[in-house]
Design a protein around this motif. Sequence first.
Motif, PDB file in Angstrom:
ATOM      1  N   ALA A  63       0.827  -1.215   0.000  1.00 35.37           N
ATOM      2  CA  ALA A  63       0.000   0.000   0.000  1.00 35.37           C
ATOM      3  C   ALA A  63       0.857   1.260   0.000  1.00 35.37           C
ATOM      4  O   ALA A  63       0.554   2.235  -0.700  1.00 35.37           O
ATOM      5  CB  ALA A  63      -0.935  -0.009   1.208  1.00 35.37           C
ATOM      6  N   ARG A  64       1.937   1.229   0.771  1.00 34.80           N
ATOM      7  CA  ARG A  64       2.800   2.413   0.841  1.00 34.80           C
ATOM      8  C   ARG A  64       3.526   2.636  -0.479  1.00 34.80           C
ATOM      9  O   ARG A  64       3.666   3.772  -0.940  1.00 34.80           O
ATOM     10  CB  ARG A  64       3.808   2.248   1.978  1.00 34.80           C
ATOM     11  CG  ARG A  64       4.530   3.540   2.340  1.00 34.80           C
ATOM     12  CD  ARG A  64       5.527   3.324   3.458  1.00 34.80           C
ATOM     13  NE  ARG A  64       5.942   4.578   4.066  1.00 34.80           N
ATOM     14  CZ  ARG A  64       6.903   4.666   4.977  1.00 34.80           C
ATOM     15  NH1 ARG A  64       7.539   3.574   5.380  1.00 34.80           N
ATOM     16  NH2 ARG A  64       7.230   5.846   5.487  1.00 34.80           N
ATOM     17  N   LEU A  65       3.986   1.559  -1.103  1.00 38.44           N
ATOM     18  CA  LEU A  65       4.650   1.678  -2.394  1.00 38.44           C
ATOM     19  C   LEU A  65       3.704   2.289  -3.431  1.00 38.44           C
ATOM     20  O   LEU A  65       4.095   3.164  -4.210  1.00 38.44           O
ATOM     21  CB  LEU A  65       5.131   0.306  -2.867  1.00 38.44           C
ATOM     22  CG  LEU A  65       6.333  -0.293  -2.131  1.00 38.44           C
ATOM     23  CD1 LEU A  65       6.476  -1.771  -2.483  1.00 38.44           C
ATOM     24  CD2 LEU A  65       7.614   0.454  -2.480  1.00 38.44           C
ATOM     25  N   LYS A  66       2.462   1.823  -3.427  1.00 35.04           N
ATOM     26  CA  LYS A  66       1.490   2.327  -4.394  1.00 35.04           C
ATOM     27  C   LYS A  66       1.163   3.793  -4.130  1.00 35.04           C
ATOM     28  O   LYS A  66       0.988   4.577  -5.063  1.00 35.04           O
ATOM     29  CB  LYS A  66       0.225   1.471  -4.340  1.00 35.04           C
ATOM     30  CG  LYS A  66       0.421   0.076  -4.894  1.00 35.04           C
ATOM     31  CD  LYS A  66      -0.780  -0.805  -4.591  1.00 35.04           C
ATOM     32  CE  LYS A  66      -0.569  -2.215  -5.123  1.00 35.04           C
ATOM     33  NZ  LYS A  66      -1.671  -3.122  -4.756  1.00 35.04           N
ATOM     34  N   ARG A  67       1.084   4.152  -2.859  1.00 42.47           N
ATOM     35  CA  ARG A  67       0.794   5.545  -2.510  1.00 42.47           C
ATOM     36  C   ARG A  67       1.928   6.460  -2.967  1.00 42.47           C
ATOM     37  O   ARG A  67       1.693   7.535  -3.526  1.00 42.47           O
ATOM     38  CB  ARG A  67       0.582   5.652  -1.004  1.00 42.47           C
ATOM     39  CG  ARG A  67       0.133   7.030  -0.533  1.00 42.47           C
ATOM     40  CD  ARG A  67      -0.238   7.002   0.937  1.00 42.47           C
ATOM     41  NE  ARG A  67       0.883   6.655   1.791  1.00 42.47           N
ATOM     42  CZ  ARG A  67       0.896   5.611   2.628  1.00 42.47           C
ATOM     43  NH1 ARG A  67      -0.124   4.783   2.683  1.00 42.47           N
ATOM     44  NH2 ARG A  67       1.951   5.375   3.387  1.00 42.47           N
ATOM     45  N   ILE A  68       3.168   6.033  -2.723  1.00 46.11           N
ATOM     46  CA  ILE A  68       4.315   6.837  -3.154  1.00 46.11           C
ATOM     47  C   ILE A  68       4.328   6.959  -4.673  1.00 46.11           C
ATOM     48  O   ILE A  68       4.521   8.052  -5.223  1.00 46.11           O
ATOM     49  CB  ILE A  68       5.634   6.212  -2.657  1.00 46.11           C
ATOM     50  CG1 ILE A  68       5.721   6.294  -1.133  1.00 46.11           C
ATOM     51  CG2 ILE A  68       6.835   6.921  -3.287  1.00 46.11           C
ATOM     52  CD1 ILE A  68       6.907   5.550  -0.545  1.00 46.11           C
ATOM     53  N   ALA A  69       4.112   5.835  -5.360  1.00 48.91           N
ATOM     54  CA  ALA A  69       4.124   5.853  -6.824  1.00 48.91           C
ATOM     55  C   ALA A  69       3.043   6.784  -7.362  1.00 48.91           C
ATOM     56  O   ALA A  69       3.268   7.533  -8.319  1.00 48.91           O
ATOM     57  CB  ALA A  69       3.932   4.437  -7.368  1.00 48.91           C
ATOM     58  N   PHE A  70       1.869   6.752  -6.742  1.00 50.58           N
ATOM     59  CA  PHE A  70       0.786   7.632  -7.191  1.00 50.58           C
ATOM     60  C   PHE A  70       1.152   9.098  -6.978  1.00 50.58           C
ATOM     61  O   PHE A  70       0.929   9.943  -7.849  1.00 50.58           O
ATOM     62  CB  PHE A  70      -0.504   7.303  -6.442  1.00 50.58           C
ATOM     63  CG  PHE A  70      -1.645   8.222  -6.799  1.00 50.58           C
ATOM     64  CD1 PHE A  70      -2.345   8.056  -7.978  1.00 50.58           C
ATOM     65  CD2 PHE A  70      -2.006   9.265  -5.959  1.00 50.58           C
ATOM     66  CE1 PHE A  70      -3.390   8.910  -8.320  1.00 50.58           C
ATOM     67  CE2 PHE A  70      -3.041  10.126  -6.285  1.00 50.58           C
ATOM     68  CZ  PHE A  70      -3.740   9.945  -7.473  1.00 50.58           C
ATOM     69  N   CYS A  93       9.726   4.166 -11.128  1.00 51.43           N
ATOM     70  CA  CYS A  93       9.002   5.399 -11.458  1.00 51.43           C
ATOM     71  C   CYS A  93       9.749   6.189 -12.525  1.00 51.43           C
ATOM     72  O   CYS A  93       9.134   6.764 -13.433  1.00 51.43           O
ATOM     73  CB  CYS A  93       8.801   6.245 -10.205  1.00 51.43           C
ATOM     74  SG  CYS A  93       7.563   5.583  -9.053  1.00 51.43           S
ATOM     75  N   TYR A  94      11.094   6.208 -12.432  1.00 48.22           N
ATOM     76  CA  TYR A  94      11.882   6.859 -13.479  1.00 48.22           C
ATOM     77  C   TYR A  94      11.596   6.196 -14.830  1.00 48.22           C
ATOM     78  O   TYR A  94      11.403   6.872 -15.847  1.00 48.22           O
ATOM     79  CB  TYR A  94      13.384   6.739 -13.191  1.00 48.22           C
ATOM     80  CG  TYR A  94      13.868   7.455 -11.959  1.00 48.22           C
ATOM     81  CD1 TYR A  94      13.249   8.609 -11.495  1.00 48.22           C
ATOM     82  CD2 TYR A  94      14.971   6.976 -11.249  1.00 48.22           C
ATOM     83  CE1 TYR A  94      13.702   9.257 -10.356  1.00 48.22           C
ATOM     84  CE2 TYR A  94      15.429   7.621 -10.111  1.00 48.22           C
ATOM     85  CZ  TYR A  94      14.791   8.759  -9.668  1.00 48.22           C
ATOM     86  OH  TYR A  94      15.243   9.393  -8.543  1.00 48.22           O
ATOM     87  N   ASP A  95      11.597   4.860 -14.836  1.00 48.60           N
ATOM     88  CA  ASP A  95      11.379   4.124 -16.079  1.00 48.60           C
ATOM     89  C   ASP A  95       9.995   4.412 -16.653  1.00 48.60           C
ATOM     90  O   ASP A  95       9.831   4.551 -17.872  1.00 48.60           O
ATOM     91  CB  ASP A  95      11.542   2.620 -15.840  1.00 48.60           C
ATOM     92  CG  ASP A  95      12.980   2.233 -15.529  1.00 48.60           C
ATOM     93  OD1 ASP A  95      13.887   3.043 -15.814  1.00 48.60           O
ATOM     94  OD2 ASP A  95      13.198   1.126 -14.991  1.00 48.60           O
TER      95      ASP A  95
END
Length: 227
Positions: free
Chosen positions: A74-81, A126-128
Amino acid sequence: MTGRKIGGLAFLFEDTLAWQAPIQEVRLREPHHPAELLRGQADDDRGLGDLELAAACRRGDVAAFEGLYHVHGARLKRIAFNLLGNVNDAEDAVQEVFLRVYRGIDSFKGQSAFSTWIYRILLNCCYDVRRRIARRQESSGPEPESEPGTEREAAAPVADHPLRLALESCLARLTSKHREVFVLFEVEGFKHSEIAAMLNISETLSKNRLYEAKRHLRHLLGTRKES
């Protein structure tokens, strides 16, 4: 990438939209800090610690990968968003994170925290994603212009906090380097030492980028308020 399954990692692709609810949560109290409005509910960090998870993943224990997803997903998805501003792009980035962890777990040498290693992979993903978007736009021509933050505002519920919407819109106007430090420090609560390790920069540079991000955000929020 959605729908692609590898080995025992099918759990990554089930109910992929379920994580949006914490991001779009309507808060009924005023936050202690405006950045709290960009943060979802607290992540569940019960169960195995980082070292135990790393060891189990290295042994190929699929249950450990599921535990890793449960703790950090969940945290990874939140950061990515918050970095990409688009739900589909965020999902693609996080799915790629777990695929890279699955394939490259043997490259983790324990020189940093396991979670730091994972979040560094997320930032690279995210860079990619941003590079793929840029290449796609170059090949297909410019897309119709829209106001920064439009996708974020369209994805949020009507009753969402107005300050949150303003923050998300202004956050989208920051450079990626400033945005990622702001999100990691102010929204996610990482220390500058952890951010420096994730981004492979010095703590001083992390602090400088945060200062610049806040300065730009204050200016952008002030401009919105005046208009």
